[in-house]
Design a protein around this motif. Sequence first.
Motif, PDB file in Angstrom:
ATOM      1  N   LEU A 388     -16.756  35.273  11.179  1.00  0.00           N
ATOM      2  CA  LEU A 388     -15.337  35.171  10.817  1.00  0.00           C
ATOM      3  C   LEU A 388     -14.538  36.299  11.458  1.00  0.00           C
ATOM      4  CD1 LEU A 388     -13.161  33.689   9.256  1.00  0.00           C
ATOM      5  CD2 LEU A 388     -13.553  35.253   7.353  1.00  0.00           C
ATOM      6  N   ALA A 389     -15.122  37.486  11.555  1.00  0.00           N
ATOM      7  CA  ALA A 389     -14.422  38.589  12.215  1.00  0.00           C
ATOM      8  C   ALA A 389     -14.150  38.250  13.678  1.00  0.00           C
ATOM      9  CB  ALA A 389     -15.244  39.868  12.115  1.00  0.00           C
ATOM     10  N   CYS A 390     -15.142  37.689  14.360  1.00  0.00           N
ATOM     11  CA  CYS A 390     -14.955  37.303  15.769  1.00  0.00           C
ATOM     12  C   CYS A 390     -13.933  36.180  15.906  1.00  0.00           C
ATOM     13  CB  CYS A 390     -16.293  36.877  16.382  1.00  0.00           C
ATOM     14  SG  CYS A 390     -17.501  38.212  16.520  1.00  0.00           S
ATOM     15  N   LEU A 391     -14.002  35.206  14.999  1.00  0.00           N
ATOM     16  CA  LEU A 391     -13.034  34.110  15.031  1.00  0.00           C
ATOM     17  C   LEU A 391     -11.618  34.616  14.786  1.00  0.00           C
ATOM     18  CD1 LEU A 391     -14.479  30.960  13.213  1.00  0.00           C
ATOM     19  CD2 LEU A 391     -13.522  31.089  15.515  1.00  0.00           C
ATOM     20  N   THR A 392     -11.473  35.515  13.831  1.00  0.00           N
ATOM     21  CA  THR A 392     -10.149  36.058  13.517  1.00  0.00           C
ATOM     22  C   THR A 392      -9.552  36.762  14.723  1.00  0.00           C
ATOM     23  OG1 THR A 392     -10.749  36.337  11.186  1.00  0.00           O
ATOM     24  CG2 THR A 392      -8.894  37.624  11.994  1.00  0.00           C
ATOM     25  N   PHE A 440     -16.588  36.684  20.675  1.00  0.00           N
ATOM     26  CA  PHE A 440     -17.972  36.467  20.255  1.00  0.00           C
ATOM     27  C   PHE A 440     -18.939  37.210  21.162  1.00  0.00           C
ATOM     28  CE2 PHE A 440     -16.285  33.067  17.653  1.00  0.00           C
ATOM     29  CZ  PHE A 440     -17.167  33.034  16.584  1.00  0.00           C
ATOM     30  N   ALA A 441     -18.605  37.319  22.438  1.00  0.00           N
ATOM     31  CA  ALA A 441     -19.506  38.006  23.372  1.00  0.00           C
ATOM     32  C   ALA A 441     -19.494  39.506  23.173  1.00  0.00           C
ATOM     33  CB  ALA A 441     -19.110  37.660  24.811  1.00  0.00           C
ATOM     34  N   ARG A 442     -18.328  40.069  22.860  1.00  0.00           N
ATOM     35  CA  ARG A 442     -18.181  41.524  22.759  1.00  0.00           C
ATOM     36  C   ARG A 442     -18.227  42.031  21.325  1.00  0.00           C
ATOM     37  NH1 ARG A 442     -18.957  44.979  26.373  1.00  0.00           N
ATOM     38  NH2 ARG A 442     -17.098  46.240  25.973  1.00  0.00           N
ATOM     39  N   GLY A 443     -18.125  41.133  20.362  1.00  0.00           N
ATOM     40  CA  GLY A 443     -18.057  41.570  18.982  1.00  0.00           C
ATOM     41  C   GLY A 443     -16.616  41.771  18.558  1.00  0.00           C
ATOM     42  N   ALA A 444     -16.394  41.787  17.243  1.00  0.00           N
ATOM     43  CA  ALA A 444     -15.030  41.842  16.719  1.00  0.00           C
ATOM     44  C   ALA A 444     -14.308  43.124  17.108  1.00  0.00           C
ATOM     45  CB  ALA A 444     -15.048  41.688  15.198  1.00  0.00           C
ATOM     46  N   SER A 445     -14.964  44.267  17.017  1.00  0.00           N
ATOM     47  CA  SER A 445     -14.278  45.543  17.230  1.00  0.00           C
ATOM     48  C   SER A 445     -13.923  45.747  18.697  1.00  0.00           C
ATOM     49  CB  SER A 445     -15.163  46.690  16.739  1.00  0.00           C
ATOM     50  OG  SER A 445     -16.430  46.656  17.380  1.00  0.00           O
ATOM     51  N   ARG A 446     -14.924  45.670  19.577  1.00  0.00           N
ATOM     52  CA  ARG A 446     -14.649  45.853  21.012  1.00  0.00           C
ATOM     53  C   ARG A 446     -13.737  44.733  21.519  1.00  0.00           C
ATOM     54  NH1 ARG A 446     -20.121  47.322  20.760  1.00  0.00           N
ATOM     55  NH2 ARG A 446     -20.593  49.443  21.457  1.00  0.00           N
ATOM     56  N   GLY A 447     -14.009  43.522  21.053  1.00  0.00           N
ATOM     57  CA  GLY A 447     -13.188  42.395  21.479  1.00  0.00           C
ATOM     58  C   GLY A 447     -11.735  42.562  21.086  1.00  0.00           C
ATOM     59  N   ALA A 448     -11.485  43.093  19.871  1.00  0.00           N
ATOM     60  CA  ALA A 448     -10.106  43.282  19.417  1.00  0.00           C
ATOM     61  C   ALA A 448      -9.374  44.281  20.303  1.00  0.00           C
ATOM     62  CB  ALA A 448     -10.104  43.753  17.968  1.00  0.00           C
ATOM     63  N   VAL A 449     -10.031  45.403  20.607  1.00  0.00           N
ATOM     64  CA  VAL A 449      -9.391  46.422  21.458  1.00  0.00           C
ATOM     65  C   VAL A 449      -9.075  45.844  22.829  1.00  0.00           C
ATOM     66  CG1 VAL A 449      -9.717  48.643  22.602  1.00  0.00           C
ATOM     67  CG2 VAL A 449     -10.483  48.334  20.241  1.00  0.00           C
ATOM     68  N   GLU A 450     -10.049  45.192  23.420  1.00  0.00           N
ATOM     69  CA  GLU A 450      -9.869  44.679  24.792  1.00  0.00           C
ATOM     70  C   GLU A 450      -8.863  43.535  24.853  1.00  0.00           C
ATOM     71  OE1 GLU A 450     -14.483  45.947  25.803  1.00  0.00           O
ATOM     72  OE2 GLU A 450     -13.951  43.873  25.337  1.00  0.00           O
ATOM     73  N   LEU A 451      -8.864  42.675  23.826  1.00  0.00           N
ATOM     74  CA  LEU A 451      -7.912  41.562  23.828  1.00  0.00           C
ATOM     75  C   LEU A 451      -6.494  42.037  23.515  1.00  0.00           C
ATOM     76  CD1 LEU A 451     -10.010  38.756  22.112  1.00  0.00           C
ATOM     77  CD2 LEU A 451      -9.340  38.916  24.511  1.00  0.00           C
ATOM     78  N   LEU A 452      -6.347  43.087  22.725  1.00  0.00           N
ATOM     79  CA  LEU A 452      -5.022  43.660  22.496  1.00  0.00           C
ATOM     80  C   LEU A 452      -4.459  44.252  23.785  1.00  0.00           C
ATOM     81  CD1 LEU A 452      -5.498  45.299  18.990  1.00  0.00           C
ATOM     82  CD2 LEU A 452      -3.734  43.612  19.576  1.00  0.00           C
ATOM     83  N   VAL A 453      -5.296  44.946  24.527  1.00  0.00           N
ATOM     84  CA  VAL A 453      -4.856  45.492  25.822  1.00  0.00           C
ATOM     85  C   VAL A 453      -4.502  44.352  26.773  1.00  0.00           C
ATOM     86  CG1 VAL A 453      -5.551  46.817  27.844  1.00  0.00           C
ATOM     87  CG2 VAL A 453      -6.153  47.630  25.556  1.00  0.00           C
ATOM     88  N   ALA A 454      -5.346  43.312  26.807  1.00  0.00           N
ATOM     89  CA  ALA A 454      -5.057  42.160  27.666  1.00  0.00           C
ATOM     90  C   ALA A 454      -3.746  41.478  27.259  1.00  0.00           C
ATOM     91  CB  ALA A 454      -6.214  41.160  27.600  1.00  0.00           C
TER      92      ALA A 454
END
Length: 518
Positions: A388-392, A440-454
């Motif tokens: 759910l964290a990754c989906l969110t 899902f590939a990077r996990g919720a925490s790393r994914g959130a940081v990277e997607l926010l920058v993107a």
Amino acid sequence: MKIRSDIIKVYKDVHIWIGIASGLMLFIAFYAGAITMFEKPLERWATPPSTLSAAPPLERADALVEAVLAAHPQAAARYFVSVQPAADQPARVYWQERGKGRREFKEYGASFAADGSLQVEQTRKAPVAQLVDTLHQLVGLPFPDAVARPIMGAVALAYAVALVSGLIVLLPTIARDVFALRIGKNIKRLWLDVHNALGLFSLPFHVVIALTSVVFAFHDQFYDAQDAVVYPNGIQWGGHEDAPAGGRVLLAAELLRRVEVQLPGFEVYGFGFQRDQEGHVEASVSGLDVRRGTRARTYMQTHLDPYTGEVDPHDLPGRMEGWDEAVNAFFALHFGSFGGNPVRWLYLLMGLAGAVLFYSGNLLWVESRRRKRKGAETPVQKRSAWALACLTVGVSLGCVAGISATLAAAKWLPALVGDLKAWHTGIYYAVFVAAVAWAFARGASRGAVELLVASAVLTLLIPLSSLAGHWNIGGTWSHPGSWPVDATALLAVPVLLYLARHTRRRMRQGHNDSVWAQ
């Protein structure tokens, strides 16, 4: 106020599980809906410049209509005379012609060239603003309207239940918690305070949106029931009166003058005309009175006698019958189509706050199911909480990044491709799916940081695309007066970067037994 703990638990479970089931779709609906509050400025910003000469004065509109009907007789069935040409509607006269498909229509605009000859151009209105509105209406589902709209209605009904159950859960501690915002090391407590405050203070807004969304989703069923109960013999429409003997349709400039006398405060946008096989002309006038709410997002429309200039105001807000006025109120409250730009900005902020409400609700569920560290060993978190964290992260930030990407492409696509609608839709969903996969590939925490920058980078491309238009790079363009769209996007960039920085800090300094840990 005291409520039995077992009752509170039932309503809390209802609130949580409904929120989990519908929260991500509601995030898309609210984020996209906030942007659509300024759909017309966005449409003007994204529409390529016209190749037509400047629209002739309104006094010459009738001569232009005659030239259009002589060259394109099919336009007589329905055409429109614009009173206020703009960047997204530059012509003075418009009409539609049937395309190859059964429901395919192409719109054309006309003007006079410098030598007085007729100029005709197929309109190039940008579809990207409509795409954002469709995402809002269908909660981001890539399905046909007939499939997605009932789902949206079910989500809206569940959303209303979640509002009621959440309020009941909050009632016993409302006096203590309503103004609380406990900032400290307990991140979960802070998010709960933010979630509760947003939900409580925006409750009237959310109730209105939930109820009106149900009406929109099932309006066909409501109208069928109305026809069966209120109009069992069908609605009896009166036929048009015959044109006066020797009567001629009034000139557009004269129609404008007579309408302005009859409707003070009503800003006229244009006149629609349609001619039957007997040559009789019926007409309508469209425009806006910001003092009144309207069921259309950006305009009102009512009938007009083109031979006398007399307005039939029964379709205008404030002059309708009781039932029609009630229906109009549902639309106006949902669209925020009253009070002008101040109300639109308020609705935009409330829409963004609603998106934060659903995002924070999912975060709270994930944190409440965190397996806490006992001793030296860091526990493995539940698969459901991780997913759910990754989906969110993926769905929410995929929506943000996807909308920014397809908006930034609006300045470049017209010079490169033909089917703009398909390309804008494809860009949005490609970015959206990629963001979910990345989370899902990077996990919720790393994914959130990277997607926010993107998301920040893609949002920055919106004003940069306009800047490229100043130098006509790659076929781009920039309309005069379109800077508010660029300025708003530019203001969003540091906000997204701040959220990325805050998320990175939480990842490094927060609980190391959380799905948000590094």
